[in-house]
Enzyme design. Structure first.
Site, PDB file in Angstrom:
ATOM      1  CE1 TYR A 277      -3.211  -2.616  -0.028  1.00  0.00           C
ATOM      2  CE2 TYR A 277      -3.880  -2.243   2.110  1.00  0.00           C
ATOM      3  CZ  TYR A 277      -4.087  -2.785   1.048  1.00  0.00           C
ATOM      4  OH  TYR A 277      -5.132  -3.745   0.939  1.00  0.00           O
TER       5      TYR A 277
ATOM      6  N   PRO B 136     -16.629  -3.783   0.039  1.00  0.00           N
ATOM      7  CG  PRO B 136     -17.010  -3.174   2.052  1.00  0.00           C
ATOM      8  CD  PRO B 136     -15.643  -3.188   1.028  1.00  0.00           C
ATOM      9  CG  LEU B 137     -19.388   0.439   0.008  1.00  0.00           C
ATOM     10  CD1 LEU B 137     -19.266   1.985   0.079  1.00  0.00           C
ATOM     11  CD2 LEU B 137     -20.767  -0.064   1.176  1.00  0.00           C
ATOM     12  N   GLY B 138     -19.002  -2.868  -3.490  1.00  0.00           N
ATOM     13  CA  GLY B 138     -18.999  -3.314  -4.922  1.00  0.00           C
ATOM     14  C   GLY B 138     -18.744  -1.950  -5.996  1.00  0.00           C
TER      15      GLY B 138
ATOM     16  CG  PHE C 202     -21.130   4.774  -3.966  1.00  0.00           C
ATOM     17  CD1 PHE C 202     -22.196   5.472  -4.126  1.00  0.00           C
ATOM     18  CD2 PHE C 202     -21.329   3.682  -3.147  1.00  0.00           C
ATOM     19  CE1 PHE C 202     -23.034   5.611  -3.040  1.00  0.00           C
ATOM     20  CE2 PHE C 202     -22.270   3.748  -2.195  1.00  0.00           C
ATOM     21  CZ  PHE C 202     -23.167   4.696  -2.248  1.00  0.00           C
TER      22      PHE C 202
ATOM     23  CD  GLU D 129     -18.464  -1.080 -13.132  1.00  0.00           C
ATOM     24  OE1 GLU D 129     -19.341  -1.349 -13.533  1.00  0.00           O
ATOM     25  OE2 GLU D 129     -17.180  -1.659 -12.865  1.00  0.00           O
TER      26      GLU D 129
END
Length: 288
Positions: free
Chosen positions: A47, A202-204, A207, A209
């Protein structure tokens, strides 16, 4: 080891790969997160082009939080070309020497004597389970690594490692818009073998695409947000947390307010029909 905080704080975008926080800003965010009840922090050696662990470690040292009150997860295995490591090709290295080097580096950078959970970041086609197990067992005997896990491993790849050494975790991509692990046997195998589940992203894609899939989900999620008196991100987390295998979302926000919202999402109880309405919207077709 005490249980993870129900929301895990992902640090990938705290430094050079995102918010570019100063040491002081990181210290404040660490203290805010722990104050909210988020005390498990997810790292990886790569990171920030191998810089974020060290910045976080300096920030944590400046805080007033005892080490035993938090948990550090970190990952190793990806060899990524960058200024800090001028390699000629990106590759995966799960040799004993590389695991040892990575752990020693992470301990030094994070200013800690031990890593709560070490994850093998990606499966390598060249990995040798017996070599991995031998090095991990040495590190565990030395008290430098408490638990071993993997990330992005399939059921068969977990079996290979599990044959030689105990696996405690698998961090997988899992969300409403990436639900394949709920159907391909990955989560089933993990439950059968008592391997805990963490979910990155976890939000895929919700937000990220403006796609047909996102639009389908949005049509369903907006009215449900009114029903449950919550925001879209909270409902996406609640959908994931509703799964009976106790998936721990790794939330990558650098905002304490969003961390608080994520924790609030753990209190939402979805009706089973609403859970499947969201799933059907994401899949774009009814269940068979």
């Amino acid at each position: 080891m005490k249980p993870f905080s129900r929301i895990i704080s992902g640090t990938m975008t705290w430094g050079a790969w995102g918010s570019k926080f100063s040491i002081k800003q990181m210290q404040v965010l660490i203290e805010e997160a722990v104050g909210l009840g988020i005390y498990t922090f997810d790292h990886a050696d790569i990171y920030g082009d191998y810089s974020t662990e060290q910045e976080f470690g300096k920030a944590f040292k400046e805080s007033t939080i005892p080490r035993e009150n938090v948990q550090f997860i970190t990952k190793c295995g990806i060899q990524m070309p960058c200024e800090a490591r001028p390699l000629n090709v990106k590759h995966y290295d799960l040799s004993g020497a590389h695991i040892r080097m990575s752990v020693e580096n992470s301990l030094k950078k994070l200013n800690t004597d031990y890593i709560d959970v070490l994850l093998l970041h990606r499966p390598s086609p060249l990995m040798d389970p017996s070599i991995i197990a031998s090095e991990i067992q040495k590190l565990q005997k030395e008290g430098k690594v408490k638990q071993l896990g993997v990330s992005n491993f399939t059921s068969s790849q977990m079996q290979l490692i599990q044959k030689e050494v105990l696996l405690s975790w698998n961090q997988i991509e899992c969300s409403l818009t990436h639900e394949i692990s709920m159907f391909d046997g990955t989560l089933d195998f993990m439950k059968f073998k008592d391997i805990g589940a963490m979910a990155w992203n976890p939000l895929g894609i919700y937000f990220k695409e403006d796609s047909i899939q996102q639009q389908r989900v949005q049509e369903v999620i907006i009215p449900l947000c009114k029903k449950y008196n919550c925001s879209e991100d909270q409902l996406l987390l609640a959908w994931l947390i509703h799964h009976p295998f106790k998936i721990f979302p790794v939330v990558g926000t650098t905002s304490a307010a969003r961390m608080k919202k994520a924790l609030e999402a753990t209190e939402l109880e979805l009706d089973i029909t609403d859970w499947f309405l969201l799933l059907e919207a994401s899949m774009g077709k009814p269940l068979p």
